[in-house]
Design a protein around this motif. Structure first.
Motif, PDB file in Angstrom:
ATOM      1  N   VAL A  45      48.026  43.638  54.580  1.00 51.86           N
ATOM      2  CA  VAL A  45      48.236  42.657  53.509  1.00 51.86           C
ATOM      3  C   VAL A  45      49.729  42.389  53.340  1.00 51.86           C
ATOM      4  CG1 VAL A  45      47.783  42.111  51.082  1.00 51.86           C
ATOM      5  CG2 VAL A  45      46.276  43.685  52.291  1.00 51.86           C
ATOM      6  N   PRO A  46      50.175  41.142  53.557  1.00 52.19           N
ATOM      7  CA  PRO A  46      51.583  40.827  53.268  1.00 52.19           C
ATOM      8  C   PRO A  46      51.795  40.595  51.774  1.00 52.19           C
ATOM      9  CG  PRO A  46      50.491  38.935  54.304  1.00 52.19           C
ATOM     10  CD  PRO A  46      49.446  39.991  54.125  1.00 52.19           C
ATOM     11  N   LEU A  47      52.826  41.203  51.217  1.00 49.99           N
ATOM     12  CA  LEU A  47      53.130  41.048  49.785  1.00 49.99           C
ATOM     13  C   LEU A  47      54.637  40.962  49.591  1.00 49.99           C
ATOM     14  CD1 LEU A  47      50.702  43.827  48.524  1.00 49.99           C
ATOM     15  CD2 LEU A  47      50.402  41.364  48.126  1.00 49.99           C
ATOM     16  N   LEU A  61      55.622  45.403  43.329  1.00 42.15           N
ATOM     17  CA  LEU A  61      54.763  44.375  43.923  1.00 42.15           C
ATOM     18  C   LEU A  61      53.828  43.840  42.848  1.00 42.15           C
ATOM     19  CD1 LEU A  61      53.569  46.426  47.055  1.00 42.15           C
ATOM     20  CD2 LEU A  61      55.515  44.859  46.969  1.00 42.15           C
ATOM     21  N   ILE A  62      53.571  42.539  42.896  1.00 37.40           N
ATOM     22  CA  ILE A  62      52.577  41.939  42.003  1.00 37.40           C
ATOM     23  C   ILE A  62      51.443  41.466  42.912  1.00 37.40           C
ATOM     24  CG2 ILE A  62      52.089  40.125  40.287  1.00 37.40           C
ATOM     25  CD1 ILE A  62      54.206  42.161  39.330  1.00 37.40           C
ATOM     26  N   VAL A  63      50.250  41.966  42.639  1.00 34.27           N
ATOM     27  CA  VAL A  63      49.152  41.734  43.580  1.00 34.27           C
ATOM     28  C   VAL A  63      47.961  41.091  42.891  1.00 34.27           C
ATOM     29  CG1 VAL A  63      47.619  42.816  45.252  1.00 34.27           C
ATOM     30  CG2 VAL A  63      49.845  43.828  44.782  1.00 34.27           C
ATOM     31  N   LYS A  64      47.519  39.988  43.449  1.00 34.25           N
ATOM     32  CA  LYS A  64      46.286  39.374  42.952  1.00 34.25           C
ATOM     33  C   LYS A  64      45.149  39.810  43.873  1.00 34.25           C
ATOM     34  CE  LYS A  64      44.201  35.226  41.332  1.00 34.25           C
ATOM     35  NZ  LYS A  64      44.197  33.817  41.182  1.00 34.25           N
ATOM     36  N   ALA A  65      44.155  40.465  43.286  1.00 31.98           N
ATOM     37  CA  ALA A  65      43.023  40.949  44.079  1.00 31.98           C
ATOM     38  C   ALA A  65      42.067  39.791  44.315  1.00 31.98           C
ATOM     39  CB  ALA A  65      42.321  42.082  43.338  1.00 31.98           C
ATOM     40  N   SER A  69      40.813  43.464  51.089  1.00 33.27           N
ATOM     41  CA  SER A  69      41.935  44.414  51.174  1.00 33.27           C
ATOM     42  C   SER A  69      42.724  44.493  49.866  1.00 33.27           C
ATOM     43  CB  SER A  69      42.864  44.036  52.321  1.00 33.27           C
ATOM     44  OG  SER A  69      42.104  43.836  53.479  1.00 33.27           O
ATOM     45  N   THR A  70      42.924  43.350  49.221  1.00 34.13           N
ATOM     46  CA  THR A  70      43.650  43.400  47.945  1.00 34.13           C
ATOM     47  C   THR A  70      42.807  44.105  46.871  1.00 34.13           C
ATOM     48  OG1 THR A  70      42.968  41.088  47.660  1.00 34.13           O
ATOM     49  CG2 THR A  70      45.269  41.475  48.238  1.00 34.13           C
ATOM     50  N   ARG A  71      41.484  44.011  46.990  1.00 30.60           N
ATOM     51  CA  ARG A  71      40.633  44.747  46.029  1.00 30.60           C
ATOM     52  C   ARG A  71      40.710  46.241  46.304  1.00 30.60           C
ATOM     53  NH1 ARG A  71      36.499  40.361  45.991  1.00 30.60           N
ATOM     54  NH2 ARG A  71      37.365  39.049  44.366  1.00 30.60           N
TER      55      ARG A  71
HETATM   56  C1  LIG Z   1      54.700  36.370  53.096  1.00 30.40           C
HETATM   57  C2  LIG Z   1      53.558  36.503  52.121  1.00 30.40           C
HETATM   58  C3  LIG Z   1      53.792  37.016  50.864  1.00 30.40           C
HETATM   59  C4  LIG Z   1      52.729  37.173  49.963  1.00 30.40           C
HETATM   60  N1  LIG Z   1      53.018  37.700  48.738  1.00 30.40           N
HETATM   61  C5  LIG Z   1      52.009  37.915  47.874  1.00 30.40           C
HETATM   62  C6  LIG Z   1      52.280  38.550  46.607  1.00 30.40           C
HETATM   63  O1  LIG Z   1      53.412  38.913  46.283  1.00 30.40           O
HETATM   64  N2  LIG Z   1      51.222  38.772  45.790  1.00 30.40           N
HETATM   65  C7  LIG Z   1      49.936  38.408  46.124  1.00 30.40           C
HETATM   66  O2  LIG Z   1      49.028  38.644  45.338  1.00 30.40           O
HETATM   67  N3  LIG Z   1      49.661  37.799  47.306  1.00 30.40           N
HETATM   68  C8  LIG Z   1      50.663  37.563  48.188  1.00 30.40           C
HETATM   69  N4  LIG Z   1      50.377  36.991  49.409  1.00 30.40           N
HETATM   70  C9  LIG Z   1      48.986  36.633  49.722  1.00 30.40           C
HETATM   71  C10 LIG Z   1      48.231  37.902  50.160  1.00 30.40           C
HETATM   72  O3  LIG Z   1      48.799  38.425  51.334  1.00 30.40           O
HETATM   73  C11 LIG Z   1      46.740  37.552  50.419  1.00 30.40           C
HETATM   74  O4  LIG Z   1      46.163  37.223  49.186  1.00 30.40           O
HETATM   75  C12 LIG Z   1      46.004  38.747  50.998  1.00 30.40           C
HETATM   76  O5  LIG Z   1      46.433  38.990  52.326  1.00 30.40           O
HETATM   77  C13 LIG Z   1      44.506  38.489  51.019  1.00 30.40           C
HETATM   78  O6  LIG Z   1      43.901  39.608  51.648  1.00 30.40           O
HETATM   79  P1  LIG Z   1      42.437  40.073  51.260  1.00 30.40           P
HETATM   80  O7  LIG Z   1      41.898  40.905  52.388  1.00 30.40           O
HETATM   81  O8  LIG Z   1      42.402  40.678  49.923  1.00 30.40           O
HETATM   82  O9  LIG Z   1      41.663  38.737  51.161  1.00 30.40           O
HETATM   83  P2  LIG Z   1      40.837  38.032  52.308  1.00 30.40           P
HETATM   84  O10 LIG Z   1      39.448  38.544  52.210  1.00 30.40           O
HETATM   85  O11 LIG Z   1      41.570  38.151  53.603  1.00 30.40           O
HETATM   86  O12 LIG Z   1      40.916  36.563  51.824  1.00 30.40           O
HETATM   87  C14 LIG Z   1      40.290  36.126  50.614  1.00 30.40           C
HETATM   88  C15 LIG Z   1      40.477  34.643  50.520  1.00 30.40           C
HETATM   89  O13 LIG Z   1      41.876  34.321  50.430  1.00 30.40           O
HETATM   90  C16 LIG Z   1      42.288  33.536  51.545  1.00 30.40           C
HETATM   91  N5  LIG Z   1      43.594  34.052  51.983  1.00 30.40           N
HETATM   92  C17 LIG Z   1      43.849  35.161  52.709  1.00 30.40           C
HETATM   93  N6  LIG Z   1      45.164  35.314  52.915  1.00 30.40           N
HETATM   94  C18 LIG Z   1      45.742  34.266  52.293  1.00 30.40           C
HETATM   95  C19 LIG Z   1      47.049  33.808  52.138  1.00 30.40           C
HETATM   96  N7  LIG Z   1      48.067  34.442  52.699  1.00 30.40           N
HETATM   97  N8  LIG Z   1      47.259  32.696  51.399  1.00 30.40           N
HETATM   98  C20 LIG Z   1      46.244  32.009  50.861  1.00 30.40           C
HETATM   99  N9  LIG Z   1      44.967  32.366  50.979  1.00 30.40           N
HETATM  100  C21 LIG Z   1      44.724  33.468  51.683  1.00 30.40           C
HETATM  101  C22 LIG Z   1      41.227  33.721  52.611  1.00 30.40           C
HETATM  102  O14 LIG Z   1      41.110  32.571  53.439  1.00 30.40           O
HETATM  103  C23 LIG Z   1      39.980  33.917  51.772  1.00 30.40           C
HETATM  104  O15 LIG Z   1      39.475  32.714  51.320  1.00 30.40           O
HETATM  105  C24 LIG Z   1      51.409  36.791  50.328  1.00 30.40           C
HETATM  106  C25 LIG Z   1      51.172  36.267  51.606  1.00 30.40           C
HETATM  107  C26 LIG Z   1      52.225  36.114  52.491  1.00 30.40           C
HETATM  108  C27 LIG Z   1      51.976  35.585  53.861  1.00 30.40           C
END
Ligand SMILES: Cc1cc2nc3c(=O)[nH]c(=O)nc-3n(C[C@H](O)[C@H](O)[C@H](O)COP(=O)(O)OP(=O)(O)OC[C@H]3O[C@@H](n4cnc5c(N)ncnc54)[C@H](O)[C@@H]3O)c2cc1C
Ligand code: FES
Length: 283
Positions: A45-47, A61-65, A69-71
């Motif tokens: 997960v990039p954050l 870090l501020i994380v939206k679940a 993976s974020t959950r």
């Molecule tokens: C450089 C960078 C910095 C980030 N910084 C933050 C941060 O500070 N805080 C934060 O809460 N999130 C941030 N994000 C977004 C975060 O990485 C994604 O929300 C996370 O990877 C989703 O993973 P997941 O397995 O929980 O969700 P998944 O199950 O992989 O995805 C859930 C849903 O979100 C969509 N999704 C997945 N990744 C992204 C994404 N990167 N952008 C938009 N939609 C996405 C998918 O298509 C799907 O619909 C950042 C992303 C990048 C690339």
């Protein structure tokens, strides 16, 4: 060991983590991010790093679940450790004395833009922050934002807190009032950043966006995060994440980001079923 020192729920499904990562805290510059895996079995997960405390050796870090993976990260507790954490990654923000900089954050985009806003303020710029949330319950980081801004506009879509309206409209209002805007920084959902780019293009204001494509390795090897900027393919993880908003092809990026939506939902569903089966076995 990347121990979670503090964890606070700051809005529905949004969490603030302070994680012990002293080397990253020492090297971090505004605009950079980390890639972490909550569990050995999780995806990466990039954050964005919101801030770093070099003395305590922690990063915030501020994380939206929003997905699996974020959950999984959101379920960890203080004292737990994340399986691994890599960073700081990406190019630092361009810092200079530009004049009046408007920083626009939508949802957790406010956290993504925080470090850049803070560093630009320290560099002598006048900082106006527009921070947008769906409604009052999703308003985040108000105290932190107040500390680093000359003017703070908290906005909600439904008017339940602060000013009523979308961040894009509030940016237009600033132009209408005749505000001299020398630079705009925007972070948030892609459609929001696209609209901001359209508005500032009309006014000729240099604009930087922090892109958030789907990433896999975060170090330029997989090509998962590619985007079109100025007609050329870039890898957001190593060439960005910040780019000139007026050169970004947002439409192709939105298509790529949506491409995995169904697969991710199926994966999450399968994982929930596994957990239920495990629970039934234990009962
Ligand atoms: C450089 C960078 C910095 C980030 N910084 C933050 C941060 O500070 N805080 C934060 O809460 N999130 C941030 N994000 C977004 C975060 O990485 C994604 O929300 C996370 O990877 C989703 O993973 P997941 O397995 O929980 O969700 P998944 O199950 O992989 O995805 C859930 C849903 O979100 C969509 N999704 C997945 N990744 C992204 C994404 N990167 N952008 C938009 N939609 C996405 C998918 O298509 C799907 O619909 C950042 C992303 C990048 C690339
Ligand atoms: S995430 Fe693999 S190249 Fe950028």
């Amino acid at each position: 060991m990347f121990e979670i020192k503090t964890k606070t729920k700051i809005a529905p499904d949004i969490f603030r983590f302070e994680i012990y990562a002293p080397l990253i805290a020492k090297k971090f510059q505004a605009g950079q991010f980390i890639v972490l895996r909550p569990l050995e079995s999780s995806e990466r997960v990039p954050l964005t790093i919101m801030k770093a405390n070099r003395e305590a050796g922690t990063i915030t870090l501020i994380v939206k679940a929003i997905g699996l993976s974020t959950r999984q990260l959101a379920e960890l507790k203080e004292g737990d450790a994340v399986a691994d954490l890599l960073g700081p990654l990406g190019k630092p923000s361009e810092i200079g004395k530009f004049g009046t900089v408007v920083v626009v954050g939508g949802g957790v985009g406010t956290a993504v833009a925080f470090a850049v806003a803070q560093t630009l303020k320290e560099a002598g710029n006048r900082i106006i922050i527009i921070s947008g949330a769906r409604d009052q319950s999703f308003v985040i980081l108000e105290d932190d934002l107040r500390e680093i801004s000359d003017e703070l506009i908290m906005a909600t879509d439904d008017g339940s807190y602060g000013v009523k309206g979308f961040v894009t409209e509030l940016l237009k209002d600033l132009y209408r009032k005749g505000e001299q805007i020398d630079r705009v920084i925007a972070a948030g959902p892609l459609p929001m950043m696209k609209l901001i780019a359209d508005i500032t293009r009309e006014h000729g204001t240099p604009t930087i966006v922090s892109l958030n494509p789907i990433m896999v390795d975060g170090i330029g090897m997989c090509g998962g995060c590619r985007a079109l900027v100025n007609g050329k393919i870039v890898f957001v993880c190593v060439d960005g994440p910040e780019f000139d908003a007026h050169q970004v092809d947002f439409d192709s990026l939105m298509r790529r980001n949506n491409a995995y939506r169904d697969i991710e939902q199926e994966k999450e569903h399968a994982c929930k079923l596994d957990a239920q089966i495990e629970e039934m076995k234990r009962a």
